[in-house]
Design a protein around this motif. Structure first.
Motif, PDB file in Angstrom:
ATOM      1  N   THR A  10       2.532   3.300   7.464  1.00 40.77           N
ATOM      2  CA  THR A  10       2.027   2.007   7.923  1.00 40.77           C
ATOM      3  C   THR A  10       0.824   1.568   7.071  1.00 40.77           C
ATOM      4  O   THR A  10       0.092   2.395   6.527  1.00 40.77           O
ATOM      5  CB  THR A  10       1.665   2.079   9.418  1.00 40.77           C
ATOM      6  OG1 THR A  10       1.459   0.763   9.911  1.00 40.77           O
ATOM      7  CG2 THR A  10       0.429   2.909   9.655  1.00 40.77           C
ATOM      8  N   GLN A  11       0.636   0.264   6.968  1.00 37.60           N
ATOM      9  CA  GLN A  11      -0.320  -0.267   5.993  1.00 37.60           C
ATOM     10  C   GLN A  11      -1.733   0.281   6.157  1.00 37.60           C
ATOM     11  O   GLN A  11      -2.415   0.584   5.174  1.00 37.60           O
ATOM     12  CB  GLN A  11      -0.357  -1.811   6.080  1.00 37.60           C
ATOM     13  CG  GLN A  11       0.825  -2.495   5.454  1.00 37.60           C
ATOM     14  CD  GLN A  11       1.970  -2.744   6.419  1.00 37.60           C
ATOM     15  OE1 GLN A  11       2.107  -2.034   7.416  1.00 37.60           O
ATOM     16  NE2 GLN A  11       2.798  -3.733   6.122  1.00 37.60           N
TER      17      GLN A  11
ATOM     18  N   PRO B 227       0.815  -1.227   0.000  1.00 31.69           N
ATOM     19  CA  PRO B 227       0.000   0.000   0.000  1.00 31.69           C
ATOM     20  C   PRO B 227       0.845   1.272   0.000  1.00 31.69           C
ATOM     21  O   PRO B 227       0.455   2.270  -0.621  1.00 31.69           O
ATOM     22  CB  PRO B 227      -0.824  -0.132   1.287  1.00 31.69           C
ATOM     23  CG  PRO B 227      -0.856  -1.583   1.590  1.00 31.69           C
ATOM     24  CD  PRO B 227       0.449  -2.120   1.118  1.00 31.69           C
ATOM     25  N   MET B 228       2.000   1.258   0.674  1.00 31.39           N
ATOM     26  CA  MET B 228       2.853   2.444   0.696  1.00 31.39           C
ATOM     27  C   MET B 228       3.417   2.729  -0.693  1.00 31.39           C
ATOM     28  O   MET B 228       3.439   3.879  -1.139  1.00 31.39           O
ATOM     29  CB  MET B 228       3.997   2.262   1.698  1.00 31.39           C
ATOM     30  CG  MET B 228       4.904   3.478   1.809  1.00 31.39           C
ATOM     31  SD  MET B 228       6.036   3.428   3.217  1.00 31.39           S
ATOM     32  CE  MET B 228       7.105   2.069   2.738  1.00 31.39           C
TER      33      MET B 228
ATOM     34  N   GLY C 236      -5.416   6.331   2.840  1.00 32.99           N
ATOM     35  CA  GLY C 236      -5.014   7.365   1.899  1.00 32.99           C
ATOM     36  C   GLY C 236      -5.342   7.006   0.463  1.00 32.99           C
ATOM     37  O   GLY C 236      -5.805   7.859  -0.316  1.00 32.99           O
ATOM     38  N   LEU C 237      -5.123   5.758   0.086  1.00 34.41           N
ATOM     39  CA  LEU C 237      -5.439   5.306  -1.273  1.00 34.41           C
ATOM     40  C   LEU C 237      -6.936   5.418  -1.550  1.00 34.41           C
ATOM     41  O   LEU C 237      -7.356   5.915  -2.603  1.00 34.41           O
ATOM     42  CB  LEU C 237      -4.974   3.870  -1.472  1.00 34.41           C
ATOM     43  CG  LEU C 237      -3.492   3.678  -1.772  1.00 34.41           C
ATOM     44  CD1 LEU C 237      -3.081   2.227  -1.535  1.00 34.41           C
ATOM     45  CD2 LEU C 237      -3.182   4.084  -3.213  1.00 34.41           C
TER      46      LEU C 237
ATOM     47  N   ALA D  59       2.590   6.023  -2.881  1.00 33.61           N
ATOM     48  CA  ALA D  59       3.745   6.842  -3.276  1.00 33.61           C
ATOM     49  C   ALA D  59       3.775   7.052  -4.781  1.00 33.61           C
ATOM     50  O   ALA D  59       4.080   8.157  -5.259  1.00 33.61           O
ATOM     51  CB  ALA D  59       5.039   6.195  -2.804  1.00 33.61           C
ATOM     52  N   GLU D  60       3.475   6.005  -5.555  1.00 38.07           N
ATOM     53  CA  GLU D  60       3.462   6.148  -7.011  1.00 38.07           C
ATOM     54  C   GLU D  60       2.439   7.189  -7.454  1.00 38.07           C
ATOM     55  O   GLU D  60       2.716   8.013  -8.339  1.00 38.07           O
ATOM     56  CB  GLU D  60       3.146   4.798  -7.654  1.00 38.07           C
ATOM     57  CG  GLU D  60       4.298   3.800  -7.567  1.00 38.07           C
ATOM     58  CD  GLU D  60       3.917   2.430  -8.101  1.00 38.07           C
ATOM     59  OE1 GLU D  60       4.831   1.655  -8.447  1.00 38.07           O
ATOM     60  OE2 GLU D  60       2.692   2.113  -8.155  1.00 38.07           O
ATOM     61  N   ARG D  61       1.270   7.169  -6.839  1.00 38.59           N
ATOM     62  CA  ARG D  61       0.229   8.106  -7.239  1.00 38.59           C
ATOM     63  C   ARG D  61       0.592   9.538  -6.851  1.00 38.59           C
ATOM     64  O   ARG D  61       0.402  10.474  -7.619  1.00 38.59           O
ATOM     65  CB  ARG D  61      -1.105   7.697  -6.606  1.00 38.59           C
ATOM     66  CG  ARG D  61      -1.583   6.320  -7.064  1.00 38.59           C
ATOM     67  CD  ARG D  61      -3.007   6.035  -6.636  1.00 38.59           C
ATOM     68  NE  ARG D  61      -3.948   6.863  -7.382  1.00 38.59           N
ATOM     69  CZ  ARG D  61      -5.275   6.805  -7.214  1.00 38.59           C
ATOM     70  NH1 ARG D  61      -5.789   5.970  -6.308  1.00 38.59           N
ATOM     71  NH2 ARG D  61      -6.071   7.574  -7.922  1.00 38.59           N
ATOM     72  N   ILE D  62       1.132   9.715  -5.645  1.00 40.71           N
ATOM     73  CA  ILE D  62       1.487  11.057  -5.195  1.00 40.71           C
ATOM     74  C   ILE D  62       2.661  11.608  -5.997  1.00 40.71           C
ATOM     75  O   ILE D  62       2.684  12.802  -6.342  1.00 40.71           O
ATOM     76  CB  ILE D  62       1.786  11.049  -3.683  1.00 40.71           C
ATOM     77  CG1 ILE D  62       0.493  10.776  -2.902  1.00 40.71           C
ATOM     78  CG2 ILE D  62       2.413  12.368  -3.238  1.00 40.71           C
ATOM     79  CD1 ILE D  62       0.691  10.594  -1.408  1.00 40.71           C
ATOM     80  N   ALA D  63       3.635  10.771  -6.305  1.00 40.01           N
ATOM     81  CA  ALA D  63       4.783  11.230  -7.098  1.00 40.01           C
ATOM     82  C   ALA D  63       4.311  11.778  -8.439  1.00 40.01           C
ATOM     83  O   ALA D  63       4.763  12.844  -8.887  1.00 40.01           O
ATOM     84  CB  ALA D  63       5.765  10.075  -7.302  1.00 40.01           C
TER      85      ALA D  63
END
Length: 428
Positions: free
Chosen positions: A304-305, A84-85, A311-312, A89-93
């Motif tokens: 943390t998961q 999940p992290m 967030g996702l 992270a991929e989406r926010i980047a």
């Protein structure tokens, strides 16, 4: 509060832990844009736990994601791969606009800004930081050290040398009388003069719209003009998007985009709304900056998961339901409604903001002198009418802060505006 929760609070928690209202409120549950207190009173929520309940209270999609993740694993630390992290992270980047971006998750906006300052000072080999007057960046030792609002900066001790720059407040200060073009030019000249007297700074940290400072902002383009000056000298730009991120301003997904002609910031920090109440903060930076640390590090609770699952789900809901567009449309109606109401209240100096991030500044009628007592009175009156709002401001906390969940509808905006109008009239 039948068990004297307030008395228990005062016995075991710090005196400096602020509470709203003469009779502090215990919120027990919420749904949509409403919350309920321990006595069963229902309130329209126009503050969202300090801009943190970004989409809605008890949003089913987020609750489901948290429940399902809790049934698998809640936490493992960053010492292990965390799907999940990586997904978040991929989406926010991608959303950040920063090329070759790397993302580091924290548990709060304070910790995110603290990390950004560590990265900037290490990368630049300088502990000098430029910050904006009237700013707020968090509660840690370094974040307090760059906060330009004395009401939230309890010590002058700091690991950093901080130099404060003009420009974060458009309608106060020595350049307030200028038009926007000349205001920006004067602030840029001031920045250049300041840099001529200081050792090379590591970075400028700035909120596109100052949150705790009372939702103040410069003219569009100021930070782009600053960026040109900074870039020539290799100085980094940190955009503190803890309150402005994720489409709250309506016109842009990030606050920096109102100043974006010179491209994205070198470092971007975020928190609050992305978790819709779960503890998520983070930093986005170019790889060369993020990877400049030459020591090992981890984050026990950052990323943390269970928080990443929240967030996702929250980010997906926000994008799929175009809550940025809703903030622009409903926020535009709300601010015009509030300006019309405030026109008949001499204590209102200014109604300002963007999207669903609106401030109402109160002063003693006929002057520019802040009136924190009036702000407290309106806060109480709004609560009595069934509406929760916030307050802030760099001049003795005299700004009402209005920041509902981004799913606010037109009927709720009208209802809240009517309550606020009555509350404002009550102080005359």
């Amino acid at each position: 509060m039948t068990d004297d929760l307030l008395g228990r609070h005062r016995t075991v928690l710090p005196d400096w832990l602020a509470l709203y209202y003469d009779e502090p409120l215990e919120i027990t549950h919420g749904e949509g844009r409403h919350v309920w207190d321990a006595r069963g009173n229902r309130y329209l929520d126009f503050f969202g736990g300090i801009l943190t309940t970004m989409t809605a209270h008890a949003l089913p999609e987020v609750a489901k994601a948290v429940t399902e993740q809790a049934g698998r694993i809640i936490h493992s630390s960053t010492l292990y791969l965390n799907r999940p992290m990586v997904d978040l992270a991929e989406r926010i980047a991608k959303l950040s606009g920063i090329p070759d971006a790397r993302v580091f998750f924290t548990t709060s906006g304070t910790e995110a800004n603290d990390t950004a300052l560590l990265l900037a000072t290490t990368h630049r080999r300088s502990n000098t930081i430029l910050a904006m007057r009237n700013s707020y960046h968090g509660r840690s030792f370094s974040a307090v050290g760059v906060t330009g609002n004395r009401g939230w900066s309890p010590t002058s001790l700091s690991p950093l040398q901080t130099l404060y720059v003009h420009g974060g407040v458009r309608t106060r200060g020595p350049f307030a009388h200028l038009d926007d073009y000349d205001f920006v030019a004067a602030c840029v000249d001031d920045l250049k003069d300041l840099l001529g007297h200081a050792r090379p700074p590591a970075a400028l940290i700035a909120e596109p719209i100052q949150g705790v400072g009372g939702f103040t902002s410069p003219p569009d383009g100021l930070y782009a003009a600053f960026r040109e000056v900074l870039h020539e000298r290799g100085i980094l730009w940190i955009s503190d998007e803890v309150q402005t991120g994720w489409g709250r301003t309506g016109e842009h997904f990030w606050g920096w985009q109102a100043h974006g002609r010179s491209g994205p910031p070198d470092i971007l920090t975020f928190a609050k709304g992305i978790g819709n109440g779960m503890s998520i903060g983070g930093v986005v930076a170019r790889a060369e900056i993020m990877n400049c640390l030459d020591a090992n590090s981890i984050s026990t609770f950052g990323g943390t998961q269970i928080t990443m699952a929240a967030g996702l789900a929250n980010l997906t809901y926000l994008l799929e339901h175009d809550l940025q567009g809703n903030a622009r449309r409903v926020g535009g109606l709300l601010i015009e409604r509030l300006r019309a109401a405030a026109a008949h209240v001499p204590a209102v100096r200014e109604v300002r903001g963007r999207g669903l991030m609106i401030g109402i500044e109160l002063t003693k009628p006929g002057t520019d002198e802040a009136d924190p007592d009036a702000a407290s009175a309106v806060l109480e009156a709004a609560r009595a009418g069934g509406l929760l709002i916030g307050k802030g401001g760099g001049h003795d906390t005299s700004v009402l802060r209005i920041a509902p969940p981004l799913s606010l509808n037109v009927a709720e905006a009208e209802e809240g505006a009517a309550i606020l109008e009555d509350a404002l009239r009550s102080i005359q």
